[in-house]
Design an enzyme around this catalytic site. Structure first.
Site, short mmCIF file in Angstrom:
data_model
loop_
_atom_site.label_atom_id
_atom_site.label_comp_id
_atom_site.label_asym_id
_atom_site.label_seq_id
_atom_site.Cartn_x
_atom_site.Cartn_y
_atom_site.Cartn_z
CE LYS A 1 -3.91 -2.13 2.22
NZ LYS A 1 -3.24 -3.39 2.46
CG ASP B 1 -7.00 -3.44 0.15
OD1 ASP B 1 -7.47 -2.31 0.51
OD2 ASP B 1 -6.36 -4.02 1.30
#
Length: 543
Positions: free
Chosen positions: A354, A430
């Protein structure tokens, strides 16, 4: 005889232990305190002498026996005087308050330690929802405990929603509540729900990829995005389709460990990177799951700190939890040979998750994919409304040179993140992993004497899965089913996730082709003014 009557003394509600004492309370307590510590000192002094003289401790003289009895008697008195009130302070607590505190402590432990939901007897609650709302607002009932207390996820969401509105002093009338399966997200996808957000899903395609047609679901609120991607799919289809190749499939996790010296850190680095040790480490790692298979270990040193990047295949799951379990197994195993290893964190940001990072851009993470197609000159002019030389020049000056001037990291493209995000949301991925999954370099080249256009996208870190997380929700599962990649592939584990990654890359190829053509032809602003503007007055919505 003048007999003066004493005024009546107020009666104590409960007799005290001190009422039966012949001496004042402070004097009695002082005597027993002095007796206790004096006798304790006397006995310890005598026992020290016995130890020095090798005399058995259990042989007692008359004075020692008397001292021991005084010690016991004084201890009983002090315990009875000071201990009874202390114990009664707990016994006298209201049972309901005790149960409430126990539940709060249990829930706090569950939340902070990741423990499973409690199986203890639920606290009785009033049936009237209004009363429950008031107790939530007052803080008497924690909002996060409503599902476990009520046993009804929808009812819990309704009560929580009303409590939130009262606490905030603002309404959420436009946020839908009904029509969602809240049981499906309990303990998995979202905590303390009060509704759900509606995102429209559009279909781009058919996308002709590796000889198969795919209708690509895209969840977005950006007008023109689906239409533009659809135009790219049309151009690819008219030119015979695109080809996509999976280069690598490996999820990563990189813990950081610390030693007392850099020398010790390098000892572990050499041990982990020694091919002779790989088979042993693989057995330890792979026992975490029947799908996890360790592929590679890469280490980096920073002083006396060692960053260990584990790479493994994870079947049809995106695999973050799977690889983390395997890493923990290896760390526990390494403690036997490296007991001085201090594990600072299971993730040391060398993974890297991320966050934009050079390690993902160079080494890859998740699925590494390259996708290409040749668009004929006729399609470029008729469908895309531009020319091959204009597209090649724009790509060189915008996607390559412009991104280099901007110091881009993996951002050598026009808008890969647009397509990746839309597909991720639609298929239950996600959304935060769009950051590294959108790493992409778009290349364009004139071929066949300048008549046709060769275009490719290379994406080294597409992180997707078809099981786990949001993929199990009804809407997202339906979108995966539309693509033919729903759930796990039992015949060939991992095939569905790999196919999804290639579809993402193919859709990005279509999106890049169409947007670059719009910019080249000067149509970008015009198309956005047409498809991405609304004259609707949102202040009147919900009024």
């Amino acid at each position: 005889m003048d007999v003066r009557r004493r005024p009546p003394q107020p009666q104590s509600s409960s007799p005290k232990a001190s009422d039966a004492l012949p001496l004042p309370l402070y004097l009695t307590n002082g005597i027993f305190f002095t007796l206790f510590f004096s006798v304790a000192y006397f006995l310890l002094h005598r026992w020290r002498d016995k130890i020095r003289n090798s005399t058995p401790l259990h042989i007692l003289s008359l004075s020692e026996l008397f001292g021991l009895l005084c010690l016991i008697a004084s201890f009983i008195y002090l315990l009875g005087f000071f201990g009874i009130d202390f114990v009664q302070s707990f016994i006298s607590k209201p049972e309901s308050d005790e149960d409430h505190q126990r539940f709060i402590l249990h829930e706090d432990r569950k939340i902070h330690c990741g423990l499973p939901p409690p199986k203890a007897k639920p606290v009785e609650l009033p049936q009237d929802d209004e009363e429950i709302v008031e107790r939530v607002v007052s803080g008497e009932i924690p909002s996060y405990s409503l599902e476990s207390k009520l046993g009804d996820c929808l009812r819990a969401a309704k009560i929580r929603r009303e409590a939130v509105q009262r606490l905030a002093g603002r309404g959420v009338e436009g946020l839908p509540l009904e029509g969602f399966d809240y049981d499906s997200i309990l303990g998995q996808c979202c905590e303390m729900p009060v509704g759900y957000v509606q995102i429209p899903v559009g279909i781009a395609g058919p996308l002709l990829l590796n000889g198969c047609d795919y209708s690509v679901p895209m969840a977005t609120t950006e007008g023109c995005l689906v239409a533009s991607t659809n135009r790219g799919c049309k151009a690819i289809y008219a030119s015979g389709g695109a080809t996509c190749v999976l280069l690598r499939d490996a999820m990563t996790r990189a813990p950081v460990v610390r030693f007392s010296s850099a020398k010790r850190a390098t000892d572990l680095k050499f041990f982990l990177e020694d091919p002779l040790n790989f088979d042993t480490l693989s057995v330890v790692f792979n026992k975490s799951s029947r799908f996890a298979r360790l592929q590679n270990i890469q280490c980096a040193i920073a002083g006396k700190n060692l960053y260990i990047r584990f790479s493994c295949s994870t079947g049809d799951a995106m695999g973050m939890n799977m690889v983390s379990k395997g890493v923990q197994n290896v760390l526990d195993f390494l403690q036997n040979d490296f007991p001085d290893m201090d594990v600072i964190g299971i993730s040391g940001n060398y993974c890297s998750d991320k966050k934009p990072s050079a390690v993902n851009w160079i080494e890859g993470r998740g699925k590494s994919v390259v996708c290409e197609t040749v668009i004929t000159g006729d399609v470029v002019s008729k469908v895309l409304k531009t020319t091959v030389p204009a597209l090649v020049e724009l790509n060189m000056l915008k996607n390559l040179t412009g991104s280099a001037i901007a110091g881009a990291l993996g951002g050598f493209n026009a808008h890969a993140a647009n397509i990746v995000s839309a597909i991720f949301i639609a298929t239950g991925q996600d959304p935060a992993q769009n950051i590294e999954s959108s790493h992409c370099i778009t290349m364009m080249e004139a071929i066949n004497d300048g008549r046709d256009l060769h275009i490719s996208v290379t994406m080294p870190s597409i992180e997707v899965g078809t099981v786990g997380g949001g993929t199990q929700l009804a809407s997202q599962s339906a979108c995966l089913n539309l693509l033919g990649v729903k759930g796990a592939n039992k015949e060939s584990p991992g095939s569905n996730a790999r196919l999804l990654a290639t579809i993402v890359a193919g859709a990005v190829l279509a999106g890049e082709l169409s947007l670059m053509s719009a910019i080249s032809a000067g149509q970008l602003v015009k198309s956005h003014m047409k498809y991405n503007r609304s004259s609707r007055d949102i202040t009147k919505i919900g009024s």
